[in-house]
Design an enzyme around this catalytic site. Structure first.
Site, PDB file in Angstrom:
ATOM      1  N   SER A 155      -2.593   4.743 -36.186  1.00 36.89           N
ATOM      2  CA  SER A 155      -1.973   3.886 -37.207  1.00 36.89           C
ATOM      3  C   SER A 155      -1.571   2.542 -36.620  1.00 36.89           C
ATOM      4  CB  SER A 155      -0.758   4.596 -37.805  1.00 36.89           C
ATOM      5  OG  SER A 155      -0.346   5.659 -36.999  1.00 36.89           O
ATOM      6  N   LYS A 178      -7.429  -1.143 -25.916  1.00 37.44           N
ATOM      7  CA  LYS A 178      -6.694  -0.853 -27.161  1.00 37.44           C
ATOM      8  C   LYS A 178      -6.248  -2.171 -27.760  1.00 37.44           C
ATOM      9  CE  LYS A 178      -3.695   2.775 -27.863  1.00 37.44           C
ATOM     10  NZ  LYS A 178      -2.443   3.533 -27.770  1.00 37.44           N
ATOM     11  N   ASP A 290       5.619  11.883 -27.188  1.00 32.48           N
ATOM     12  CA  ASP A 290       4.443  12.278 -27.962  1.00 32.48           C
ATOM     13  C   ASP A 290       3.507  13.099 -27.067  1.00 32.48           C
ATOM     14  OD1 ASP A 290       2.924  12.432 -30.222  1.00 32.48           O
ATOM     15  OD2 ASP A 290       2.033  10.437 -30.043  1.00 32.48           O
TER      16      ASP A 290
END
Ligand SMILES: Nc1ncnc2c1ncn2[C@@H]1O[C@H](COP(=O)(O)OP(=O)(O)OP(=O)(O)O)[C@@H](O)[C@H]1O
Length: 573
Positions: A155, A178, A290
């Site tokens: 996202s 990225k 995470d």
């Protein structure tokens, strides 16, 4: 004998060697006294103009004796400290005198500054290492990068396999790029911190910068070395797991019979590597938040597992990304507490305050235990093939919640009617006297405070197996120690509170009725209804004002915060 009397009539000093009459009625100043060299204690009179106004020696003697008798007068008169003053004029020794309180204070300060997350190493890192690194490390820009295939799309950005085109040197292999939204700044910060503090814990970060394009606006570009094709999630999905990992770690397939023992060894190795990486992050004050198999990559070069995706990580040394409201933590692997810091502290203090308080806040909240819970779930998935799918894990989480996050209670409910696959998982964890199960249950617990830390887990007897099955005497001892230290002490505290609240009986002990009555009487008397309403309204108003002020300060802080550390992010020239 002569006595010099101060303006207030209080005796200041006696001179034995000069006739008193020579001073009578004279205004004495320092020079006169020094010249006359009458006494070595003249320094005590420095800067004072004194008048001698006493008459007869006898009266003075009397006064002198009286003052000395009751211990009144200048210290030197009373203490005869001429020697002390003389000694104080001698050259001072340069030696540092060690005192016990001094040593204790120094040691406590040092241990505070070095306690996790490390205030002192933080200063060194930010103001020395970061600075030096910036001078020497290679930099890259948009035109150096040749995009390849897309690896993932989250996202908050896109991830590509890429290469460095002309700028590629022989040691730079392929890279991963990225392109991230504004949250990329946090990820650059975290990756740079990790590269300086514990490079082996995470994928090898090369560079990150802010790229402004007319079409897409501001984007953060992050570059890592391409570590390998497989994440732990990919490897877990294979029917060959854990043998497929063994081949990767050892570089060859072992010619050994397959079995639970061998599987246990491989899982043990993966767990050790994961905990080692986590320990590196936690020791430097970073909590990942995470941790999941998708964010654990196998590095083909070092043949180890490394952590990726620090976008949701929090740096508790300086309070960055304290509570990222925008990130939804992955519910499959998130610990029940959701927040790593107490919700009583809704936003991070300013950087200097956060840094100064970081050891205290760390100890109060133990935020690292959030990652430990997620790692425990990964361990569970490695042991139980039937929990490797998303649905099965979600189902498991529901069951565990129903059991109040008590793994032992969960086991009791599922084991009697367990499938052969599930039973095999329990058998694997029960090897070596249940040492694996013990580690698992100390990681997956409801209360963060009761979960084991990464460092303690690495020292767990699970990782120091000597023989094949039997535990050595020392390992047994260590396991007992671990079990004892993992007890729920809050239960004990609760018991004491209850005990205190109970009226004194012979069985329960505690306070007697009379004592409770006494305590009750100390409480403030109840106010009348009108008074109470007024008080409640005043309190409500006070709370509202505090909340409003706090929100405004938070907002200001937020703006200031996003400013101060984004200064560290390079921009494309
Ligand atoms: N250093 C690396 N070497 C090899 N592959 C990598 C590396 N970093 C990331 N990848 C690959 O890219 C994928 C996406 O990376 P990452 O998780 O960092 O991105 P993301 O946008 O946060 O994705 P998501 O939101 O799905 O977690 C990973 O699953 C992994 O396959």
């Amino acid at each position: 004998m002569a006595t010099v009397v101060g303006l207030g009539g209080v005796k200041l000093h006696s001179f034995n060697s000069k006739p008193f009459s020579s001073f009578l009625g004279k205004k004495l100043n320092l020079k006169t006294l020094s010249k006359s060299n009458t006494h070595k204690n003249f320094s005590t009179l420095r800067s004072k103009n004194l008048v001698v106004f006493a008459s007869g020696g006898e009266i003075l003697n009397l006064v002198h004796d009286l003052f000395l008798g009751v211990g009144v007068g200048l210290p030197c008169t009373v203490m005869e400290c001429g020697d002390m003053i003389y000694r104080s004029t001698l050259p001072r020794s340069n030696e540092i005198t060690l005192t016990v309180p001094g040593v204790i204070l120094a040691m406590s300060t040092l241990s505070y500054l070095w306690a996790t997350p490390g205030v002192a190493p933080g200063f060194f890192d930010m103001f020395v290492l970061a600075f030096v690194e910036r001078i020497f490390r290679p930099t890259y820009k948009r035109d150096d990068i040749v995009l390849g295939k897309k690896l993932g799309e989250g996202s908050f950005g896109m991830v590509y396999r890429a290469s460095l085109g002309k700028k590629q040197s022989s040691k730079d292999g392929e890279i991963v790029l990225k392109k991230a939204t504004e949250y990329g700044a946090v990820e650059i910060w975290m990756n740079e911190r990790v590269r300086r503090a514990c490079a082996n814990s995470c994928a090898d970060f090369m560079y990150g910068f802010l790229e402004n394009s007319p079409k897409k606006g501001a984007e953060y570009w992050l570059i890592w070395k391409f570590e390998g094709e497989s994440t732990l999630a990919d490897l877990l999905q294979s029917k060959e797991f854990p043998y497929n990992v063994e081949a990767m770690i050892l570089g060859e397939v072992q010619d050994l019979p397959k079995g639970m023992e061998r599987e246990n060894r491989i899982i043990q190795t993966i767990m050790r590597q994961l905990l080692f990486a986590l320990d590196g992050l936690h020791s430097t004050g970073i909590v990942h938040r995470d941790i999941k198999p998708q964010n654990v990559i196998f590095s083909e070069d070092s043949r180890t597992f490394k952590i990726i995706d620090l976008g949701a990580a929090a740096d508790l040394r300086v309070g960055i990304n304290y509570i990222p409201k925008e990130f939804l933590l992955d519910p499959r692997y998130a610990a029940p507490e959701q927040y790593i810091m107490s919700t009583q502290t809704p936003s991070a203090p300013s950087a200097p305050v956060a840094t100064a308080l970081s050891p205290v806040l760390w100890q109060l909240n133990l935020p690292d235990r959030f990652d430990i819970y997620s790692t425990g779930l990964i361990y569970l998935q490695m042991a139980f093939p039937s929990l490797r799918t998303d649905n099965a894990l979600i189902q498991f989480n529901r069951q565990l919640k129903r059991c109040d996050y008590d793994l032992i209670a969960w086991r009791k409910t599922v084991e009697p009617r367990a499938s052969p696959e599930l039973r095999r998982g329990f058998e694997l964890l029960d090897l070596d006297g249940g040492i694996g199960w013990q580690l698992l249950t100390s990681m997956v617990r409801y209360k963060a405070r009761q979960r084991i830390s990464a460092k303690a887990a690495l020292a767990h007897p699970y990782f120091v197996r000597e023989g094949l099955l039997a535990l050595s005497f020392m390992q047994n001892l260590r396991m007992r120690f671990f079990r004892a230290t993992q007890q729920d002490y809050s239960e004990a505290a609760k018991w004491i509170t209850q005990l205190m609240a109970k009226s004194g009986t012979e069985r329960e002990g505690g306070f007697t009725e009379a004592q409770l009555l006494e305590l009750r009487e100390i409480e403030p008397k109840k106010k009348s209804n009108a008074q109470r309403n007024a008080l409640a309204s005043a309190l409500r108003l006070q709370r509202k004002v505090i909340r409003t002020v706090k929100e405004s300060v938070d907002e200001l802080n937020q703006q200031r915060k996003s400013l101060w550390w984004s200064r560290w992010i390079p921009k494309e020239e």
